[in-house]
Design a protein around this motif. Structure first.
Motif, PDB file in Angstrom:
ATOM      1  N   GLU A 145       0.834  -1.209   0.000  1.00 40.89           N
ATOM      2  CA  GLU A 145       0.000   0.000   0.000  1.00 40.89           C
ATOM      3  C   GLU A 145       0.862   1.250   0.000  1.00 40.89           C
ATOM      4  OE1 GLU A 145      -3.422   2.162   2.773  1.00 40.89           O
ATOM      5  OE2 GLU A 145      -2.836   0.072   3.169  1.00 40.89           O
ATOM      6  N   ALA A 146       1.961   1.237   0.759  1.00 42.93           N
ATOM      7  CA  ALA A 146       2.869   2.380   0.783  1.00 42.93           C
ATOM      8  C   ALA A 146       3.522   2.569  -0.578  1.00 42.93           C
ATOM      9  CB  ALA A 146       3.925   2.181   1.866  1.00 42.93           C
ATOM     10  N   ILE A 147       3.927   1.456  -1.218  1.00 43.72           N
ATOM     11  CA  ILE A 147       4.554   1.530  -2.540  1.00 43.72           C
ATOM     12  C   ILE A 147       3.578   2.080  -3.573  1.00 43.72           C
ATOM     13  CG2 ILE A 147       5.488   0.118  -4.416  1.00 43.72           C
ATOM     14  CD1 ILE A 147       6.665  -1.735  -2.252  1.00 43.72           C
ATOM     15  N   ALA A 148       2.337   1.635  -3.476  1.00 34.92           N
ATOM     16  CA  ALA A 148       1.324   2.111  -4.418  1.00 34.92           C
ATOM     17  C   ALA A 148       1.067   3.598  -4.242  1.00 34.92           C
ATOM     18  CB  ALA A 148       0.035   1.316  -4.229  1.00 34.92           C
ATOM     19  N   HIS A 149       1.058   4.062  -3.005  1.00 40.32           N
ATOM     20  CA  HIS A 149       0.785   5.474  -2.746  1.00 40.32           C
ATOM     21  C   HIS A 149       1.943   6.361  -3.201  1.00 40.32           C
ATOM     22  CE1 HIS A 149       0.336   9.189  -0.343  1.00 40.32           C
ATOM     23  NE2 HIS A 149      -0.967   8.967  -0.509  1.00 40.32           N
ATOM     24  N   ASN A 158       9.234   2.046  -5.527  1.00 44.12           N
ATOM     25  CA  ASN A 158       9.677   1.164  -4.459  1.00 44.12           C
ATOM     26  C   ASN A 158      10.268   1.977  -3.309  1.00 44.12           C
ATOM     27  OD1 ASN A 158       8.971  -1.259  -5.762  1.00 44.12           O
ATOM     28  ND2 ASN A 158      10.920  -1.282  -6.890  1.00 44.12           N
ATOM     29  N   LEU A 159      10.130   1.449  -2.116  1.00 44.82           N
ATOM     30  CA  LEU A 159      10.704   2.107  -0.960  1.00 44.82           C
ATOM     31  C   LEU A 159      12.208   1.865  -0.916  1.00 44.82           C
ATOM     32  CD1 LEU A 159       7.663   2.101  -0.187  1.00 44.82           C
ATOM     33  CD2 LEU A 159       8.384   1.718   2.192  1.00 44.82           C
ATOM     34  N   THR A 160      12.938   2.846  -0.444  1.00 50.33           N
ATOM     35  CA  THR A 160      14.366   2.654  -0.218  1.00 50.33           C
ATOM     36  C   THR A 160      14.556   1.719   0.978  1.00 50.33           C
ATOM     37  OG1 THR A 160      14.572   4.523   1.311  1.00 50.33           O
ATOM     38  CG2 THR A 160      14.817   4.987  -1.054  1.00 50.33           C
ATOM     39  N   LEU A 188       5.989   8.648   5.364  1.00 45.60           N
ATOM     40  CA  LEU A 188       6.832   8.504   4.191  1.00 45.60           C
ATOM     41  C   LEU A 188       6.439   9.563   3.163  1.00 45.60           C
ATOM     42  CD1 LEU A 188       6.746   4.605   3.849  1.00 45.60           C
ATOM     43  CD2 LEU A 188       8.591   6.003   4.784  1.00 45.60           C
ATOM     44  N   PRO A 189       7.369   9.975   2.300  1.00 44.52           N
ATOM     45  CA  PRO A 189       8.744   9.487   2.167  1.00 44.52           C
ATOM     46  C   PRO A 189       9.665  10.071   3.239  1.00 44.52           C
ATOM     47  CG  PRO A 189       8.383  11.259   0.619  1.00 44.52           C
ATOM     48  CD  PRO A 189       7.054  10.999   1.278  1.00 44.52           C
ATOM     49  N   LEU A 190      10.805   9.428   3.448  1.00 45.99           N
ATOM     50  CA  LEU A 190      11.806   9.984   4.342  1.00 45.99           C
ATOM     51  C   LEU A 190      12.517  11.151   3.658  1.00 45.99           C
ATOM     52  CD1 LEU A 190      13.523   6.827   5.909  1.00 45.99           C
ATOM     53  CD2 LEU A 190      11.711   8.245   6.882  1.00 45.99           C
ATOM     54  N   PRO A 191      12.992  12.117   4.424  1.00 49.31           N
ATOM     55  CA  PRO A 191      13.724  13.236   3.816  1.00 49.31           C
ATOM     56  C   PRO A 191      15.060  12.772   3.264  1.00 49.31           C
ATOM     57  CG  PRO A 191      13.874  13.321   6.214  1.00 49.31           C
ATOM     58  CD  PRO A 191      12.897  12.231   5.893  1.00 49.31           C
ATOM     59  N   SER A 192      15.552  13.477   2.263  1.00 51.32           N
ATOM     60  CA  SER A 192      16.877  13.176   1.727  1.00 51.32           C
ATOM     61  C   SER A 192      17.933  13.650   2.721  1.00 51.32           C
ATOM     62  CB  SER A 192      17.080  13.879   0.385  1.00 51.32           C
ATOM     63  OG  SER A 192      17.135  15.290   0.577  1.00 51.32           O
ATOM     64  N   TRP A 193      19.165  13.160   2.528  1.00 48.09           N
ATOM     65  CA  TRP A 193      20.250  13.591   3.400  1.00 48.09           C
ATOM     66  C   TRP A 193      20.504  15.092   3.265  1.00 48.09           C
ATOM     67  CZ3 TRP A 193      21.830  11.307   7.492  1.00 48.09           C
ATOM     68  CH2 TRP A 193      21.773   9.921   7.599  1.00 48.09           C
ATOM     69  N   TRP A 194      20.336  15.614   2.053  1.00 49.22           N
ATOM     70  CA  TRP A 194      20.545  17.049   1.862  1.00 49.22           C
ATOM     71  C   TRP A 194      19.488  17.855   2.606  1.00 49.22           C
ATOM     72  CZ3 TRP A 194      25.011  18.670   0.620  1.00 49.22           C
ATOM     73  CH2 TRP A 194      25.819  17.953  -0.252  1.00 49.22           C
TER      74      TRP A 194
END
Length: 312
Positions: free
Chosen positions: A9-13, A17-19, A118-124
């Protein structure tokens, strides 16, 4: 709480694909409340306060020669018993003030928009937000710290923190309960203005406390990575502030030094450095401990301040 019931469900939203990190985060946090996730800060702070100072405690006790020369005030030594007392005093404040403060501050964290999904923030994104948090906290902390060195602020509140004129890592959060509450506000301003992810908030709280412990360590190691951070104060810079004590009108900065430079409150420190250079002292000759009188500090590092004010 993440609003998805399963990874598909998370992937569909998200449409991708999730990291690996996002998968870990989903598996850990999907069924946990935001309040529970926020309260991780209490555990993180307890672990940091308890473990981060230990390497320098070991050096203080063992006095290992290759490292002992980097002690900033070599004439002041604390026993293991004295350092453990400092730790116990800090833990009392932790359980009576810091922990409860974390618990009751959760509604404000929700109000400003700290997210857990989700999504998680980028490192930057994380690094950019952390830089903003440090800059905002540093500027506001500077003025609060400077205020606490006026006659009323010092006598009633800030003198507790200055009981250790030769600071140690355990003494970084050693302070009056009112100071803990007051200085908690600058730490909140950055996330309030630039809200981010809960992981960023965790990193912010952890890094700020690790920085404070390093700054109060009492040792100035030339290989420290923080020496490569522009305008970073560090242990030697803040040690001068503790050494001078109540009379100090210098080095109020908590992390960076630009406020002290702009507002002229590092002149005493810079003058001291100039005199030491003229007298031939090097970085391998510990400045505060050998180039000054003990300034009313006894051999256990606690202040014998005899200035004209009454302690309660």
């Amino acid at each position: 709480m993440i609003p998805y019931h399963s990874l598909p469900e998370a992937i569909a939203h998200l449409g991708r694909n999730l990291t690996f990190a996002e998968t870990l985060w989903f598996n850990y946090s999907a069924k946990k409340s935001d309040h529970f996730l926020f309260c991780h800060n209490i555990l993180f702070l307890f672990v940091i306060f308890s473990l981060a100072p230990l390497p320098v405690v070991f050096l203080e006790i063992k006095r290992i020669l290759p490292f002992d020369k980097y002690k900033i005030q070599p004439n002041v030594r604390l026993s293991l018993k004295q350092m453990f007392k400092c730790y116990k005093d800090v833990m009392v404040i932790f359980f009576l003030v810091v922990g409860p403060l974390q618990l009751v501050s959760y509604p404000s964290i929700k109000m400003i928009g700290i997210r857990t999904g989700l999504p998680l923030p980028s490192w930057w994104e994380i690094l950019g937000q952390l830089l903003v948090y440090f800059m905002i906290e540093d500027y506001t902390n500077y003025w609060i710290h400077r205020f606490l060195h006026n006659k009323w602020g010092y006598e009633k509140i800030h003198r507790v923190h200055h009981e250790y004129q030769a600071p140690i890592g355990f003494a970084a959060p050693y302070a009056h309960w009112a100071e803990i509450l007051i200085l908690g506000l600058p730490s909140f301003f950055g996330p309030a203005l630039v809200p981010g992810h809960m992981i960023t908030l965790w990193l912010w709280i952890a890094l700020r406390q690790i920085e404070a412990i390093e700054t109060h360590s009492g040792y100035d190691f030339p290989w420290s990575l923080t020496k490569y951070i522009p305008f970073y104060g560090g242990a030697e810079y803040h040690d001068y502030h503790h050494f001078v004590g109540r009379q100090s009108h210098s080095n109020f900065a908590s992390v960076f030094t630009y406020c002290d430079y702009i507002y002229g409150t590092d002149k005493g420190y810079r003058y001291q450095k100039k005199i030491l250079r003229e007298r031939g002292f090097t970085n391998d000759t510990r400045k505060n401990g050998q180039a000054h009188e003990t300034n009313g500090t006894n051999q256990n590092g606690r202040s014998h301040e005899t200035q004209d004010f009454k302690t309660d």
